[in-house]
Design an enzyme around this catalytic site. Structure first.
Site, mmCIF file in Angstrom:
data_model
loop_
_atom_site.group_PDB
_atom_site.id
_atom_site.type_symbol
_atom_site.label_atom_id
_atom_site.label_comp_id
_atom_site.label_asym_id
_atom_site.label_seq_id
_atom_site.Cartn_x
_atom_site.Cartn_y
_atom_site.Cartn_z
ATOM 1 N N HIS A 189 8.330 -0.775 -9.220
ATOM 2 C CA HIS A 189 7.603 -1.801 -8.485
ATOM 3 C C HIS A 189 6.855 -2.641 -9.495
ATOM 4 O O HIS A 189 6.059 -2.112 -10.272
ATOM 5 C CB HIS A 189 6.640 -1.139 -7.504
ATOM 6 C CG HIS A 189 5.868 -2.104 -6.643
ATOM 7 N ND1 HIS A 189 6.451 -3.185 -6.045
ATOM 8 C CD2 HIS A 189 4.566 -2.128 -6.277
ATOM 9 C CE1 HIS A 189 5.537 -3.842 -5.344
ATOM 10 N NE2 HIS A 189 4.383 -3.221 -5.474
ATOM 11 N N GLY A 224 6.289 -6.603 -3.284
ATOM 12 C CA GLY A 224 5.675 -7.662 -4.066
ATOM 13 C C GLY A 224 6.454 -8.956 -4.029
ATOM 14 O O GLY A 224 6.420 -9.724 -4.982
ATOM 15 N N GLU A 265 10.522 -2.834 -0.482
ATOM 16 C CA GLU A 265 9.328 -2.450 0.271
ATOM 17 C C GLU A 265 8.375 -3.626 0.429
ATOM 18 O O GLU A 265 7.273 -3.637 -0.117
ATOM 19 C CB GLU A 265 8.631 -1.271 -0.423
ATOM 20 C CG GLU A 265 9.452 -0.001 -0.390
ATOM 21 C CD GLU A 265 9.000 1.022 -1.426
ATOM 22 O OE1 GLU A 265 7.953 0.782 -2.075
ATOM 23 O OE2 GLU A 265 9.692 2.021 -1.602
ATOM 24 N N PRO A 266 8.777 -4.647 1.176
ATOM 25 C CA PRO A 266 7.897 -5.804 1.350
ATOM 26 C C PRO A 266 6.708 -5.490 2.236
ATOM 27 O O PRO A 266 6.797 -4.684 3.166
ATOM 28 C CB PRO A 266 8.816 -6.836 2.011
ATOM 29 C CG PRO A 266 9.845 -6.006 2.726
ATOM 30 C CD PRO A 266 10.050 -4.782 1.879
ATOM 31 N N GLY A 267 5.601 -6.133 1.930
ATOM 32 C CA GLY A 267 4.416 -6.056 2.770
ATOM 33 C C GLY A 267 4.070 -7.450 3.257
ATOM 34 O O GLY A 267 4.339 -7.818 4.396
ATOM 35 N N TYR A 310 -9.489 -12.039 -5.480
ATOM 36 C CA TYR A 310 -8.649 -12.525 -6.584
ATOM 37 C C TYR A 310 -8.206 -13.973 -6.409
ATOM 38 O O TYR A 310 -7.152 -14.381 -6.877
ATOM 39 C CB TYR A 310 -7.428 -11.629 -6.809
ATOM 40 C CG TYR A 310 -6.685 -11.140 -5.594
ATOM 41 C CD1 TYR A 310 -5.914 -11.990 -4.814
ATOM 42 C CD2 TYR A 310 -6.730 -9.801 -5.249
ATOM 43 C CE1 TYR A 310 -5.219 -11.524 -3.722
ATOM 44 C CE2 TYR A 310 -6.034 -9.317 -4.150
ATOM 45 C CZ TYR A 310 -5.276 -10.189 -3.395
ATOM 46 O OH TYR A 310 -4.585 -9.719 -2.298
ATOM 47 N N CYS A 338 -23.958 -12.029 3.277
ATOM 48 C CA CYS A 338 -25.000 -12.310 2.291
ATOM 49 C C CYS A 338 -24.499 -11.859 0.930
ATOM 50 O O CYS A 338 -24.914 -10.837 0.386
ATOM 51 C CB CYS A 338 -26.287 -11.586 2.675
ATOM 52 S SG CYS A 338 -27.704 -12.076 1.673
ATOM 53 N N GLU A 339 -23.569 -12.625 0.391
ATOM 54 C CA GLU A 339 -22.874 -12.280 -0.844
ATOM 55 C C GLU A 339 -22.341 -13.571 -1.459
ATOM 56 O O GLU A 339 -21.615 -14.321 -0.810
ATOM 57 C CB GLU A 339 -21.718 -11.310 -0.546
ATOM 58 C CG GLU A 339 -20.786 -11.041 -1.689
ATOM 59 C CD GLU A 339 -21.486 -10.467 -2.897
ATOM 60 O OE1 GLU A 339 -21.361 -11.066 -3.984
ATOM 61 O OE2 GLU A 339 -22.181 -9.439 -2.752
ATOM 62 N N TYR A 376 -3.179 -7.933 4.209
ATOM 63 C CA TYR A 376 -4.306 -7.665 3.318
ATOM 64 C C TYR A 376 -5.567 -8.411 3.737
ATOM 65 O O TYR A 376 -6.324 -8.901 2.907
ATOM 66 C CB TYR A 376 -3.923 -7.976 1.862
ATOM 67 C CG TYR A 376 -2.747 -7.171 1.405
ATOM 68 C CD1 TYR A 376 -2.881 -5.806 1.162
ATOM 69 C CD2 TYR A 376 -1.492 -7.746 1.274
ATOM 70 C CE1 TYR A 376 -1.788 -5.037 0.773
ATOM 71 C CE2 TYR A 376 -0.405 -6.988 0.897
ATOM 72 C CZ TYR A 376 -0.555 -5.634 0.650
ATOM 73 O OH TYR A 376 0.533 -4.876 0.285
#
Length: 423
Positions: A189, A224, A265-267, A310, A338-339, A376
Site C-alpha cells: 500500500h 489510496g 482497497e479503496p476508501g 493536512y 475554540c481552536e 475521513y
C-alpha cells in the site's frame, strides 16, 4: 470523478428542505454515488480476477457498509473494533480482512471465525503464529516507495511505519517456518496517488516479491486512489491505472505460470464524493480593511478535520436564505471550535496556510454546503471537542427519499461513560 454528481443530487432546494427538517450541521450521503463508485471500482481492468475491499475507516456507518456490501464490495478493517463493527453490520467473516497497526488480542478467535488476517509487522506475524499455528496469513510489505500528496497521507517508503520493510523477508520466512504458517496473500500500500506510472512501478516491485512467495495466490495493491474533491485536483483514473497493472500480472504469469488475483482497497474513491455537510452561518467577522473577512459556521473540526489536519480542500457553496444570488466576495471559512487550526479553507496541502475563497456574500442564518465529506470526516473528526455532539447522518436513497442513518448525539450520550467520584 469530482463532486458534481453529488452536488446535483444534493441541490440547493433539497439542502434547504433538509436544513428545515433537521438540526445543522448534518452529514448527507448519496446512495446513487456510492453505487456508481462501486461499479467503477469493480470495472478496473485486471488479468485474472479482481477483488475490491472497502477501507471502512473512511466511513464506517452501517448503512454505507451495507450499500457497498450488497454491491459486491468486501471489507478491509483497520482494527479489531472495525472487524466487530463490520460483523455487526451483517458482513460475512470471510469477506472481512484485518489490516491493522495494532493486532487485537482476540486475533485467533477472529481468524477461527473466518476473518482474514494481514500481518503488518514481524511482531504481528509472530503473535498470529502463536495463536494460530498452521494457519494461512497475508503479509503487508512496505515496498520502499510511496505516493501520498503529503507525508500525512503517504503510507509507503522509509518514513512510513506501515508494513514489514521489504528487506526483512528472511525474517518473515523464519517466523512462518517456526509456526508452520502459509503465506497465501501478499499486500502492499503506497498511499494516496493518481499517477498510473507510480502504481505500475509498485505493482512490478510487488510481483517481483511474490516470486519468493510460492503459495501466494492473491496480491493486494492496497488503496489510496486519490479523488478530486474540487476542480483543481486530479483524481485517480482506475481504467488508466488498471491497464498497465493487467499487463504486469500477465507478464508475471508468463514468467512463473502463476495467475494471481488482484485486490484493491479503496476508501475515499468509494465514499469521499458521496457525502457532504450542510451547515449554518452563525457569525461574520473581519480583521479590518487590510485583513480578512471570516464566515463562522456551526460545524468545524469536530465534524471535518481534514483541512486543519493536512490542508485538505473541499468545495464550499453558499445558499442564501432568500434564494437570491448576491454579489461575491472573498472569505476565510472557519469552524466553531475554540481552536486556531479550525480553518476550513486552508492552502492546499498546507494546514498552516490561509486561502480566502470567493463566495456569494452571506448573512447570518444562511446555509453552507461542504462537499467531498463522505470520507475521513464523520469517521476521523475531533469528536466531542468543545463538547459538541456528533452530528446526524442522512442518506439520500436512489428513489430520492431522505432517511436518517445516524441520529444526532445527545449530551447525555456524550457523558454516559463518565463517572463522578468527587463529592
Amino acid at each position: 470523478m469530482n463532486n458534481k454528481l453529488f452536488n446535483s443530487i444534493l441541490s440547493d432546494d433539497l439542502s434547504r428542505q433538509i436544513a428545515h427538517g433537521h438540526e445543522t450541521p448534518v452529514y448527507v450521503y448519496s446512495e446513487e454515488v456510492l453505487l456508481r463508485q462501486a461499479r467503477l471500482a469493480k470495472a478496473m481492468p485486471n488479468a485474472y480476477g479482481l477483488k475490491v475491499r472497502y477501507a471502512m475507516k473512511a466511513n464506517s456507518n452501517t448503512s454505507v457498509l451495507r450499500i457497498l456490501y450488497k454491491a459486491g464490495i468486501s471489507i478491509d478493517a483497520s482494527s479489531g473494533y472495525e472487524v466487530e463493527r463490520a460483523l455487526l453490520a451483517g458482513i460475512a467473516p470471510s469477506d472481512v480482512q484485518i489490516t491493522a497497526q495494532e493486532m487485537p488480542d482476540n486475533i485467533g478467535d477472529l481468524y477461527r471465525a473466518g476473518v482474514l488476517v494481514n500481518a503488518c509487522s514481524l511482531a504481528q506475524l509472530e503473535k498470529f503464529g502463536k495463536v494460530s499455528p498452521g494457519g494461512e496469513v497475508s503479509v503487508r510489505v512496505n515496498p520502499g516507495l510511496g505516493s501520498g500528496h503529503t507525508n500525512r497521507t503517504n503510507v509507503g517508503g522509509v518514513s512510513s511505519s506501515f508494513g514489514i520493510w521489504h528487506e526483512y523477508l528472511d525474517h518473515v520466512f523464519d517466523i512462518c517456518r517456526r509456526y508452520s504458517l502459509t503465506i497465501t496473500r501478499a499486500h502492499t500500500h503506497i498511499g494516496s496517488g493518481a499517477d498510473p506510472g507510480v502504481w505500475e512501478k509498485v505493482a512490478l516491485m510487488s510481483l517481483d516479491m511474490c516470486r519468493s512467495l510460492p503459495d501466494v495466490a492473491i496480491l493486494s495493491l492496497g488503496g489510496g486512489f486519490k479523488i478530486a474533491r474540487n476542480e483543481a485536483e486530479t483524481g485517480a483514473d482506475l481504467q488508466a491505472i488498471g491497464i498497465p497493472l493487467r499487463a504486469a500480472f500477465e507478464d508475471f504469469y508468463q514468467a512463473t505460470g502463476r495467475k494471481l488475483t488482484q485486490e484493491i482497497e479503496p476508501g475515499s474513491f468509494l465514499v469521499g464524493n458521496a457525502g457532504g455537510i450542510i451547515a449554518t452561518v452563525t457569525d461574520l467577522v473581519d480583521t479590518g480593511e487590510d485583513g480578512y473577512r471570516f464566515i463562522k459556521l456551526d460545524t468545524g473540526m469536530n465534524d471535518i478535520i481534514r483541512p486543519g489536519m493536512y490542508g485538505g480542500v473541499h468545495d464550499i457553496r453558499t445558499l442564501s436564505a432568500s434564494g437570491i444570488q448576491a454579489e461575491k466576495t472573498d472569505y476565510l471559512v472557519v469552524g466553531h471550535c475554540c481552536e486556531s487550526s479550525d480553518i476550513l479553507t486552508p492552502m492546499p496541502g498546507d494546514p498552516d496556510g490561509l486561502r480566502p475563497i470567493e463566495l456569494n456574500k452571506v448573512n447570518i442564518g444562511d446555509l453552507v454546503v461542504i462537499a467531498g465529506a463522505g470520507a475521513y470526516c464523520a469517521s476521523m473528526s475531533a469528536k466531542n471537542y468543545n463538547a459538541f455532539p456528533e452530528s446526524a447522518e442522512l442518506m439520500i436513497r436512489e428513489d430520492g427519499s431522505v432517511q436518517t442513518v445516524r441520529r444526532r448525539q445527545t449530551l447525555e450520550q456524550l457523558m454516559q461513560n463518565e463517572i463522578n467520584v468527587i463529592d
